[in-house]
Design a protein around this motif. Sequence first.
Motif, PDB file in Angstrom:
ATOM      1  N   GLY A 186       9.790 -18.369 -12.272  1.00  0.00           N
ATOM      2  CA  GLY A 186       9.310 -19.111 -11.392  1.00  0.00           C
ATOM      3  C   GLY A 186       9.223 -19.223  -9.997  1.00  0.00           C
ATOM      4  N   TYR A 187       9.065 -18.129  -9.537  1.00  0.00           N
ATOM      5  CA  TYR A 187       9.467 -17.869  -8.350  1.00  0.00           C
ATOM      6  C   TYR A 187       8.817 -16.523  -7.892  1.00  0.00           C
ATOM      7  N   ASN A 188       8.057 -16.690  -6.359  1.00  0.00           N
ATOM      8  CA  ASN A 188       7.921 -14.764  -6.308  1.00  0.00           C
ATOM      9  C   ASN A 188       8.960 -14.603  -5.296  1.00  0.00           C
ATOM     10  N   LEU A 189       9.398 -12.849  -5.318  1.00  0.00           N
ATOM     11  CA  LEU A 189      10.354 -12.970  -4.290  1.00  0.00           C
ATOM     12  C   LEU A 189       9.742 -10.570  -4.671  1.00  0.00           C
ATOM     13  N   SER A 190      10.393 -10.476  -3.499  1.00  0.00           N
ATOM     14  CA  SER A 190      10.349  -9.261  -3.028  1.00  0.00           C
ATOM     15  C   SER A 190      11.643  -8.319  -3.149  1.00  0.00           C
ATOM     16  N   LEU A 191      11.270  -6.626  -3.648  1.00  0.00           N
ATOM     17  CA  LEU A 191      12.425  -6.355  -3.514  1.00  0.00           C
ATOM     18  C   LEU A 191      11.432  -4.632  -3.408  1.00  0.00           C
ATOM     19  N   ARG A 192      12.774  -4.195  -2.495  1.00  0.00           N
ATOM     20  CA  ARG A 192      12.387  -3.091  -2.030  1.00  0.00           C
ATOM     21  C   ARG A 192      12.315  -2.081  -2.738  1.00  0.00           C
ATOM     22  N   LYS A 193      11.993  -0.989  -3.304  1.00  0.00           N
ATOM     23  CA  LYS A 193      11.927  -0.690  -3.699  1.00  0.00           C
ATOM     24  C   LYS A 193      13.035   0.426  -4.404  1.00  0.00           C
ATOM     25  N   THR A 194      13.972   0.387  -3.860  1.00  0.00           N
ATOM     26  CA  THR A 194      15.185   1.374  -3.738  1.00  0.00           C
ATOM     27  C   THR A 194      16.136   0.082  -4.833  1.00  0.00           C
ATOM     28  N   GLU A 195      15.414  -1.367  -4.675  1.00  0.00           N
ATOM     29  CA  GLU A 195      16.788  -2.348  -4.567  1.00  0.00           C
ATOM     30  C   GLU A 195      16.063  -2.427  -6.678  1.00  0.00           C
ATOM     31  N   ALA A 196      14.575  -1.915  -6.871  1.00  0.00           N
ATOM     32  CA  ALA A 196      13.488  -2.056  -7.829  1.00  0.00           C
ATOM     33  C   ALA A 196      14.418  -0.930  -9.241  1.00  0.00           C
ATOM     34  N   PRO A 225       0.743  -1.558  -0.448  1.00  0.00           N
ATOM     35  CA  PRO A 225      -0.068   0.159   0.005  1.00  0.00           C
ATOM     36  C   PRO A 225       0.599   1.360   0.228  1.00  0.00           C
ATOM     37  N   LEU A 226       1.955   0.941   0.530  1.00  0.00           N
ATOM     38  CA  LEU A 226       2.823   2.042   0.440  1.00  0.00           C
ATOM     39  C   LEU A 226       4.173   2.300  -0.546  1.00  0.00           C
ATOM     40  N   GLY A 227       3.580   1.454  -1.550  1.00  0.00           N
ATOM     41  CA  GLY A 227       4.850   1.158  -2.658  1.00  0.00           C
ATOM     42  C   GLY A 227       6.082   0.650  -2.075  1.00  0.00           C
ATOM     43  N   ASP A 228       6.809   0.494  -0.797  1.00  0.00           N
ATOM     44  CA  ASP A 228       7.058  -0.308  -0.541  1.00  0.00           C
ATOM     45  C   ASP A 228       7.249  -1.691   0.117  1.00  0.00           C
ATOM     46  N   PRO A 229       7.706  -3.165   0.120  1.00  0.00           N
ATOM     47  CA  PRO A 229       8.295  -3.928  -1.012  1.00  0.00           C
ATOM     48  C   PRO A 229       6.913  -3.900  -2.193  1.00  0.00           C
ATOM     49  N   ILE A 230       8.571  -4.408  -3.317  1.00  0.00           N
ATOM     50  CA  ILE A 230       7.639  -4.166  -4.636  1.00  0.00           C
ATOM     51  C   ILE A 230       7.872  -6.500  -4.834  1.00  0.00           C
ATOM     52  N   SER A 231       6.610  -6.890  -5.046  1.00  0.00           N
ATOM     53  CA  SER A 231       6.426  -8.172  -5.047  1.00  0.00           C
ATOM     54  C   SER A 231       6.578  -8.907  -6.820  1.00  0.00           C
ATOM     55  N   ILE A 232       7.595  -9.351  -6.748  1.00  0.00           N
ATOM     56  CA  ILE A 232       7.558  -9.937  -8.059  1.00  0.00           C
ATOM     57  C   ILE A 232       7.524 -11.571  -8.352  1.00  0.00           C
ATOM     58  N   MET A 233       7.182 -11.839  -9.594  1.00  0.00           N
ATOM     59  CA  MET A 233       7.213 -13.016 -10.021  1.00  0.00           C
ATOM     60  C   MET A 233       8.183 -13.324 -10.703  1.00  0.00           C
ATOM     61  N   VAL A 234       9.831 -14.211 -10.932  1.00  0.00           N
ATOM     62  CA  VAL A 234      10.751 -14.177 -11.540  1.00  0.00           C
ATOM     63  C   VAL A 234      11.547 -15.110 -11.874  1.00  0.00           C
TER      64      VAL A 234
END
Length: 78
Positions: free
Chosen positions: A60-70, A49-58
């Motif tokens: 074949g699995y889910n990965l959570s990244l901080r916005k600064t990492e993305a 909701p506040l924009g951090d973290p971001i959950s991505i599919m890469v």
Amino acid sequence: MKKDIIKLSTLSAGRSAVIVEFEKDDLHIKLMEMGCVPGETVKIEKIAPLGDPISIMVAGYNLSLRKTEADHIWVEEI
């Protein structure tokens, strides 16, 4: 027609992109070890909701990244 290359952190939920390159720093090695390699397709699954973290599919699995990492990942939207 080639699309613009943008930062992964700017994509909205549900969008997909192909990783093009990274900003060269120590973080790019960590990201590559987690499956974020150039040519790999990523999909934004969820954004907190506040924009951090971001959950991505890469790779074949889910990965959570901080916005600064993305911010270090450059992608081409598909």
